[in-house]
Design a protein around this motif. Structure first.
Motif, PDB file in Angstrom:
ATOM      1  N   ASN A 192       0.838  -1.209   0.000  1.00 23.73           N
ATOM      2  CA  ASN A 192       0.000   0.000   0.000  1.00 23.73           C
ATOM      3  C   ASN A 192       0.870   1.255   0.000  1.00 23.73           C
ATOM      4  O   ASN A 192       0.594   2.208  -0.719  1.00 23.73           O
ATOM      5  N   LYS A 195       2.064   1.644  -3.462  1.00 25.32           N
ATOM      6  CA  LYS A 195       0.973   1.967  -4.402  1.00 25.32           C
ATOM      7  C   LYS A 195       0.491   3.400  -4.251  1.00 25.32           C
ATOM      8  O   LYS A 195       0.186   4.074  -5.216  1.00 25.32           O
ATOM      9  N   TYR A 196       0.380   3.844  -2.994  1.00 23.98           N
ATOM     10  CA  TYR A 196      -0.205   5.168  -2.750  1.00 23.98           C
ATOM     11  C   TYR A 196       0.845   6.269  -2.603  1.00 23.98           C
ATOM     12  O   TYR A 196       0.586   7.302  -2.021  1.00 23.98           O
ATOM     13  N   ASP A 220       4.590   6.560   4.937  1.00 22.54           N
ATOM     14  CA  ASP A 220       4.981   7.003   3.590  1.00 22.54           C
ATOM     15  C   ASP A 220       4.664   8.477   3.422  1.00 22.54           C
ATOM     16  O   ASP A 220       3.994   9.078   4.260  1.00 22.54           O
ATOM     17  N   GLY A 224      -1.734  10.299   1.097  1.00 29.37           N
ATOM     18  CA  GLY A 224      -2.401  10.552   2.377  1.00 29.37           C
ATOM     19  C   GLY A 224      -3.846  10.078   2.390  1.00 29.37           C
ATOM     20  O   GLY A 224      -4.374   9.590   1.381  1.00 29.37           O
ATOM     21  N   ILE A 225      -4.467  10.206   3.581  1.00 27.55           N
ATOM     22  CA  ILE A 225      -5.849   9.735   3.744  1.00 27.55           C
ATOM     23  C   ILE A 225      -6.634  10.842   4.464  1.00 27.55           C
ATOM     24  O   ILE A 225      -6.187  11.319   5.512  1.00 27.55           O
ATOM     25  N   ILE A 233     -11.332   2.807   6.063  1.00 25.97           N
ATOM     26  CA  ILE A 233     -10.464   2.064   5.129  1.00 25.97           C
ATOM     27  C   ILE A 233     -10.211   0.630   5.579  1.00 25.97           C
ATOM     28  O   ILE A 233      -9.725  -0.181   4.808  1.00 25.97           O
ATOM     29  N   TYR A 238     -13.709  -1.467   1.083  1.00 24.51           N
ATOM     30  CA  TYR A 238     -13.778   0.000   1.058  1.00 24.51           C
ATOM     31  C   TYR A 238     -12.524   0.592   0.423  1.00 24.51           C
ATOM     32  O   TYR A 238     -11.403   0.237   0.780  1.00 24.51           O
ATOM     33  N   ARG A 239     -12.741   1.523  -0.505  1.00 21.88           N
ATOM     34  CA  ARG A 239     -11.619   2.255  -1.117  1.00 21.88           C
ATOM     35  C   ARG A 239     -11.943   3.740  -1.042  1.00 21.88           C
ATOM     36  O   ARG A 239     -13.078   4.140  -1.271  1.00 21.88           O
ATOM     37  N   VAL A 240     -10.946   4.558  -0.728  1.00 22.07           N
ATOM     38  CA  VAL A 240     -11.201   5.995  -0.594  1.00 22.07           C
ATOM     39  C   VAL A 240     -11.457   6.590  -1.982  1.00 22.07           C
ATOM     40  O   VAL A 240     -10.653   6.391  -2.892  1.00 22.07           O
ATOM     41  N   ILE A 245      -6.058   8.897  -6.635  1.00 24.21           N
ATOM     42  CA  ILE A 245      -5.768   7.464  -6.702  1.00 24.21           C
ATOM     43  C   ILE A 245      -6.819   6.700  -7.503  1.00 24.21           C
ATOM     44  O   ILE A 245      -6.924   5.491  -7.394  1.00 24.21           O
ATOM     45  N   GLY A 250      -6.881  -1.909  -7.054  1.00 27.60           N
ATOM     46  CA  GLY A 250      -7.036  -2.532  -5.740  1.00 27.60           C
ATOM     47  C   GLY A 250      -8.427  -3.088  -5.554  1.00 27.60           C
ATOM     48  O   GLY A 250      -9.333  -2.794  -6.335  1.00 27.60           O
ATOM     49  N   THR A 251      -8.590  -3.912  -4.508  1.00 30.25           N
ATOM     50  CA  THR A 251      -9.887  -4.541  -4.261  1.00 30.25           C
ATOM     51  C   THR A 251     -10.531  -4.038  -2.975  1.00 30.25           C
ATOM     52  O   THR A 251     -11.674  -4.374  -2.676  1.00 30.25           O
ATOM     53  N   GLY A 252      -9.776  -3.274  -2.186  1.00 34.48           N
ATOM     54  CA  GLY A 252     -10.306  -2.813  -0.898  1.00 34.48           C
ATOM     55  C   GLY A 252     -10.283  -3.916   0.156  1.00 34.48           C
ATOM     56  O   GLY A 252     -10.998  -3.846   1.156  1.00 34.48           O
ATOM     57  N   GLY A 254      -7.092  -5.319   1.288  1.00 42.55           N
ATOM     58  CA  GLY A 254      -5.794  -5.366   1.974  1.00 42.55           C
ATOM     59  C   GLY A 254      -5.846  -5.025   3.455  1.00 42.55           C
ATOM     60  O   GLY A 254      -5.412  -5.808   4.311  1.00 42.55           O
ATOM     61  N   LEU A 255      -6.395  -3.855   3.789  1.00 41.22           N
ATOM     62  CA  LEU A 255      -6.388  -3.425   5.192  1.00 41.22           C
ATOM     63  C   LEU A 255      -7.396  -4.202   6.037  1.00 41.22           C
ATOM     64  O   LEU A 255      -7.194  -4.392   7.234  1.00 41.22           O
TER      65      LEU A 255
END
Ligand code: ADP
Length: 291
Positions: A192, A195-196, A220, A224-225, A233, A238-240, A245, A250-252, A254-255
């Motif tokens: 992540n 990626k971000y 990183d 940011g978020i 997240i 869920y994806r922001v 981005i 992504g699939t939402g 990972g976290l």
């Protein structure tokens, strides 16, 4: 969903108004007591029904976003591999071009594998499992291994992905758990962070002990978020919805997997960020073997 909630609230209010007016009219003790009991049951039923409806609607929405995300993530690399294979089949390409095509196809197949693994793992973390595969794990060693793999996979220099180990002695570094799970959780955080951070890759992995627990913190300087999204997240799928981005794949999942794994090990996971464009820090906290 708004309709289900409003309908539920209206039904509860109507029930209260009608019931109170009936009870007050009768003024007899038996109907009063029975009325209150049935009234309670009625209200509980309506509230339960509304909660059930809202949950079902949410689940449906999640299901839709899952199908969309996963279908897209599965289709894109397959389509890309197919295109390169067709080109290789129909044209005479020189060695350099062939090599480049093979590399792209390998990257695409890696992406495909990652998506499939994420989906399988997300369904696995939802099930109850025993601790028969648990073992003593040196977090510093494991994190180091994950960092090496991530640097190679993403072509990063040691400066772009640094590791700082503040653990003092083995006691602070050793946890008990499932090796595969913890490797997945740390790898998800590293991937992540890469990626971000589309512009500058300045990723710092800090290992530190706090309050008898061991922390793996990945910071990183990427997109940011927004503060309002910091909790969401970790929800499944869920994806922001940030413009910066929109093109990041992504699939939402990972976290969601990271938090589920941390909690299964008696720990937790959380994210911090000063907002959009200001980088993000995601931390996993795990209880130490010898606290
Ligand atoms: P995915 O990356 O597949 O979308 P995740 O569950 O890993 O799914 O992440 C959920 C969302 O959290 C991402 O879509 C992204 O918006 C946000 N996010 C996660 N890690 C970071 C990070 N390091 N920096 C900025 N945003 C992040």
């Amino acid at each position: 969903m708004a309709f289900a909630i409003v309908l539920g609230a209206c039904l509860v209010t109507t029930a209260i108004v009608l019931n109170i007016s009936w009870i007050i009219h009768w003024r007899e003790i038996v109907p009063l007591v029975l009325g209150i009991i049935f009234f309670g049951i009625l209200i509980a039923g309506v509230v339960w029904n509304t909660i059930f409806l809202v949950r079902e609607i949410r689940r449906n929405e999640q299901h839709d976003s899952f199908i969309n995300a996963v279908t897209h993530e599965l289709k894109t690399p397959v389509a890309s591999i197919r295109l390169y294979l067709e080109t290789l089949q129909s044209r005479n390409l020189d060695e350099a071009q062939r090599k480049k095509f093979y590399e792209i196809m390998l990257d695409d197949s890696d992406r495909l594998m990652t998506t499939v693994e994420q989906v399988l793992r997300a369904s696995k973390v939802g099930h109850k499992r025993g601790q028969e595969h648990w073992q003593e794990i040196d977090l510093a060693e494991l994190t180091d291994e994950c960092v090496q793999v991530s640097r190679t996979r993403n072509h990063l220099s040691p400066d772009e992905m640094k590791i700082e180990n503040h653990f003092v002695g083995q006691d602070e570094s050793v946890v008990r758990g499932e090796l595969d799970d913890l490797r997945t959780a740390i790898t998800n955080l590293l991937e992540n962070a890469v990626k971000y951070s589309p512009q500058q890759r300045q990723i710092k992995v800090v290992l530190i002990s706090e309050g008898g627990q061991s922390l793996v913190r990945v910071a990183d300087k990427g997109v940011g978020i927004p503060r309002s999204e910091l909790k969401r997240i970790f929800k499944r799928f869920y994806r922001v919805p940030l413009r910066a981005i929109a093109k990041v794949k992504g699939t939402g999942l990972g976290l969601f997997i990271v938090r589920a794994i941390a909690e299964r090990h008696g720990g937790s996971a959380w994210a911090e960020s000063d907002g959009e464009g200001k980088g993000a820090t995601v931390t996993i906290r795990l209880p130490r073997l010898r606290a």
